[in-house]
Design a protein around this motif. Structure first.
Motif, PDB file in Angstrom:
ATOM      1  N   ASP A   1      39.104  55.979  37.418  1.00 49.33           N
ATOM      2  CA  ASP A   1      39.592  56.221  38.902  1.00 49.33           C
ATOM      3  C   ASP A   1      39.490  55.012  39.527  1.00 49.33           C
ATOM      4  OD1 ASP A   1      39.525  58.862  39.026  1.00 49.33           O
ATOM      5  OD2 ASP A   1      38.266  58.811  40.342  1.00 49.33           O
ATOM      6  N   ARG A   2      41.211  54.669  40.513  1.00 49.42           N
ATOM      7  CA  ARG A   2      40.907  53.216  40.581  1.00 49.42           C
ATOM      8  C   ARG A   2      40.058  52.923  42.225  1.00 49.42           C
ATOM      9  NH1 ARG A   2      46.873  50.436  43.723  1.00 49.42           N
ATOM     10  NH2 ARG A   2      45.764  48.614  43.796  1.00 49.42           N
ATOM     11  N   LEU A   3      39.055  51.924  42.512  1.00 50.52           N
ATOM     12  CA  LEU A   3      38.262  51.180  43.489  1.00 50.52           C
ATOM     13  C   LEU A   3      39.361  50.455  44.594  1.00 50.52           C
ATOM     14  CD1 LEU A   3      35.346  50.627  41.114  1.00 50.52           C
ATOM     15  CD2 LEU A   3      35.987  53.059  42.690  1.00 50.52           C
ATOM     16  N   ARG A   4      39.826  51.533  46.110  1.00 53.51           N
ATOM     17  CA  ARG A   4      40.456  50.606  46.630  1.00 53.51           C
ATOM     18  C   ARG A   4      39.268  50.224  47.888  1.00 53.51           C
ATOM     19  NH1 ARG A   4      43.350  55.082  44.905  1.00 53.51           N
ATOM     20  NH2 ARG A   4      45.865  54.443  44.892  1.00 53.51           N
ATOM     21  N   PHE A   5      39.611  49.493  48.367  1.00 56.50           N
ATOM     22  CA  PHE A   5      38.227  48.410  49.035  1.00 56.50           C
ATOM     23  C   PHE A   5      38.160  49.399  50.546  1.00 56.50           C
ATOM     24  CE2 PHE A   5      39.207  44.447  46.222  1.00 56.50           C
ATOM     25  CZ  PHE A   5      37.885  44.244  46.243  1.00 56.50           C
ATOM     26  N   ALA A   6      39.427  49.397  51.100  1.00 55.90           N
ATOM     27  CA  ALA A   6      38.826  50.788  52.312  1.00 55.90           C
ATOM     28  C   ALA A   6      38.222  51.585  51.841  1.00 55.90           C
ATOM     29  CB  ALA A   6      40.254  50.831  52.619  1.00 55.90           C
ATOM     30  N   ASP A   7      38.326  52.425  50.594  1.00 51.21           N
ATOM     31  CA  ASP A   7      37.847  53.510  50.614  1.00 51.21           C
ATOM     32  C   ASP A   7      36.256  52.808  51.054  1.00 51.21           C
ATOM     33  OD1 ASP A   7      40.129  55.114  50.446  1.00 51.21           O
ATOM     34  OD2 ASP A   7      40.199  55.186  48.080  1.00 51.21           O
ATOM     35  N   LEU A   8      35.694  52.544  49.789  1.00 48.69           N
ATOM     36  CA  LEU A   8      34.586  51.895  49.183  1.00 48.69           C
ATOM     37  C   LEU A   8      33.849  51.283  50.713  1.00 48.69           C
ATOM     38  CD1 LEU A   8      34.252  49.935  45.887  1.00 48.69           C
ATOM     39  CD2 LEU A   8      34.347  51.880  46.581  1.00 48.69           C
ATOM     40  N   GLN A   9      34.767  50.410  51.688  1.00 47.31           N
ATOM     41  CA  GLN A   9      34.486  49.710  52.695  1.00 47.31           C
ATOM     42  C   GLN A   9      33.687  51.368  53.785  1.00 47.31           C
ATOM     43  OE1 GLN A   9      37.870  46.621  53.454  1.00 47.31           O
ATOM     44  NE2 GLN A   9      36.364  45.937  55.551  1.00 47.31           N
ATOM     45  N   ALA A  10      34.744  51.938  53.758  1.00 43.60           N
ATOM     46  CA  ALA A  10      34.384  53.383  54.622  1.00 43.60           C
ATOM     47  C   ALA A  10      32.941  53.876  53.881  1.00 43.60           C
ATOM     48  CB  ALA A  10      35.906  54.381  54.602  1.00 43.60           C
TER      49      ALA A  10
ATOM     50  N   GLY B   1      28.802  47.143  33.584  1.00 44.13           N
ATOM     51  CA  GLY B   1      29.187  47.791  32.862  1.00 44.13           C
ATOM     52  C   GLY B   1      30.007  49.005  34.066  1.00 44.13           C
ATOM     53  N   PHE B   2      29.859  48.953  34.288  1.00 42.93           N
ATOM     54  CA  PHE B   2      30.013  50.148  35.569  1.00 42.93           C
ATOM     55  C   PHE B   2      31.427  50.335  35.982  1.00 42.93           C
ATOM     56  CE2 PHE B   2      25.484  50.380  36.132  1.00 42.93           C
ATOM     57  CZ  PHE B   2      25.520  51.578  35.492  1.00 42.93           C
ATOM     58  N   THR B   3      32.049  48.845  36.499  1.00 35.48           N
ATOM     59  CA  THR B   3      33.717  48.668  36.835  1.00 35.48           C
ATOM     60  C   THR B   3      34.336  47.811  35.665  1.00 35.48           C
ATOM     61  OG1 THR B   3      32.796  47.344  38.695  1.00 35.48           O
ATOM     62  CG2 THR B   3      33.158  49.485  39.397  1.00 35.48           C
ATOM     63  N   VAL B   4      35.522  48.017  36.064  1.00 36.75           N
ATOM     64  CA  VAL B   4      36.947  47.239  35.401  1.00 36.75           C
ATOM     65  C   VAL B   4      37.621  45.956  36.751  1.00 36.75           C
ATOM     66  CG1 VAL B   4      35.780  47.963  33.076  1.00 36.75           C
ATOM     67  CG2 VAL B   4      38.021  48.218  34.373  1.00 36.75           C
ATOM     68  N   LEU B   5      37.620  45.244  36.206  1.00 38.13           N
ATOM     69  CA  LEU B   5      38.536  44.177  36.810  1.00 38.13           C
ATOM     70  C   LEU B   5      40.039  43.810  36.421  1.00 38.13           C
ATOM     71  CD1 LEU B   5      39.451  43.136  39.477  1.00 38.13           C
ATOM     72  CD2 LEU B   5      38.307  40.909  38.800  1.00 38.13           C
ATOM     73  N   ASP B   6      40.978  44.244  36.447  1.00 39.55           N
ATOM     74  CA  ASP B   6      42.238  44.287  35.733  1.00 39.55           C
ATOM     75  C   ASP B   6      43.797  43.479  37.271  1.00 39.55           C
ATOM     76  OD1 ASP B   6      45.740  45.239  36.080  1.00 39.55           O
ATOM     77  OD2 ASP B   6      44.425  45.770  33.970  1.00 39.55           O
ATOM     78  N   ASP B   7      44.059  42.715  36.763  1.00 42.28           N
ATOM     79  CA  ASP B   7      44.030  41.807  37.590  1.00 42.28           C
ATOM     80  C   ASP B   7      45.605  42.006  38.039  1.00 42.28           C
ATOM     81  OD1 ASP B   7      42.231  39.094  36.634  1.00 42.28           O
ATOM     82  OD2 ASP B   7      43.967  38.804  35.665  1.00 42.28           O
ATOM     83  N   HIS B   8      46.580  43.036  37.828  1.00 38.41           N
ATOM     84  CA  HIS B   8      47.734  44.311  38.508  1.00 38.41           C
ATOM     85  C   HIS B   8      46.516  45.160  39.190  1.00 38.41           C
ATOM     86  CE1 HIS B   8      50.194  41.406  35.947  1.00 38.41           C
ATOM     87  NE2 HIS B   8      49.512  41.265  34.632  1.00 38.41           N
ATOM     88  N   ARG B   9      45.936  45.552  39.138  1.00 35.66           N
ATOM     89  CA  ARG B   9      45.337  47.481  39.345  1.00 35.66           C
ATOM     90  C   ARG B   9      44.145  47.245  40.342  1.00 35.66           C
ATOM     91  NH1 ARG B   9      44.003  51.503  36.918  1.00 35.66           N
ATOM     92  NH2 ARG B   9      44.770  52.527  38.001  1.00 35.66           N
TER      93      ARG B   9
END
Length: 230
Positions: free
Chosen positions: A32-41, A61-69
């Protein structure tokens, strides 16, 4: 500078705990993509502590960072499961062996008390029998921490704690797939009894087998997911 609440706890720590628990509970699923607006809420915070929390979750290791997504929930895989299991068997097995060898009466009391508290409540939720209760999971973590607590190495204890946390999502998936077929309570009791009987090699072997059963329960799941044998 880290933003802090009263009492010195950082907002980033609060955000980390909230996001991590949401991932652990399955509300945020692998990929699942993690959007900052959702996480801030979710956290009720500004973007800065959320970003700090995501950096920590990525390091663990719980999340990953992709430069594009951007950030997303880390996927589960058979390769990682096997790696985590082997590392836990090696590190926690040795930590338990050292604790059994070196532990005193206070260590014995911690192990007995933690096991007693864990067995006082059921593992499964009443509304969702295939899911673990959060209070049981907290007591389960405390029991495993007590077992290795007398190993004498803060660095080894930190490694064990991180591996236990890293294995969390796999453990929860294993419970959902096992349908209560495993005697987890019996496995825990036998580990404790062997440890208290001061059999370091036997206790370590039981702990390694305990983790191996969790991995074995997931082998067929990943084989089916991948469309072939593991």
């Amino acid at each position: 500078m880290e933003q802090k609440r009263a009492g010195g706890k950082t907002l980033a720590a609060d955000a980390y705990a909230a996001i991590r628990q949401t991932i652990r509970s399955g509300s945020f699923k692998p990929g699942d993509r993690l959007r900052f607006a959702d996480l801030q809420a979710l956290c009720g915070m500004s973007v800065t502590p959320v970003r700090e929390a995501l950096a920590r979750l990525t390091a663990e290791g719980f999340t990953v960072l992709d430069d594009h997504r951007g950030y997303s929930v880390a996927s589960l895989s058979l390769e990682e499961l096997r790696d985590i299991t082997a590392a836990r068997q090696l590190c926690e097995g040795e930590a338990l062996r050292l604790s059994v060898t070196n532990g005193d009466a206070d260590w014995e009391a911690r192990v007995i008390a933690a096991h007693h508290l864990m067995t006082r409540i059921p593992q499964a939720r009443e509304d969702i029998p295939s899911a673990m209760r959060e209070d049981w999971e907290a007591r389960h973590a405390a029991f495993h921490a007590a077992l290795v607590s007398a190993c004498g190495s803060p660095i080894l204890l930190d490694i064990c704690d991180r591996l236990f946390s890293r294995a969390d999502r796999y453990r929860r998936l294993s419970v959902s797939l096992s349908g209560g077929a495993r005697d987890v309570e019996g496995e825990h009791r036998r580990i404790m009894e062997c440890a208290l009987a001061r059999d370091p090699d036997g206790a370590a072997a039981l702990l390694r087998a305990h983790y191996g059963r969790t991995a074995a329960a997931l082998e067929s799941f990943f084989a089916n997911e991948n469309g072939g044998p593991a």
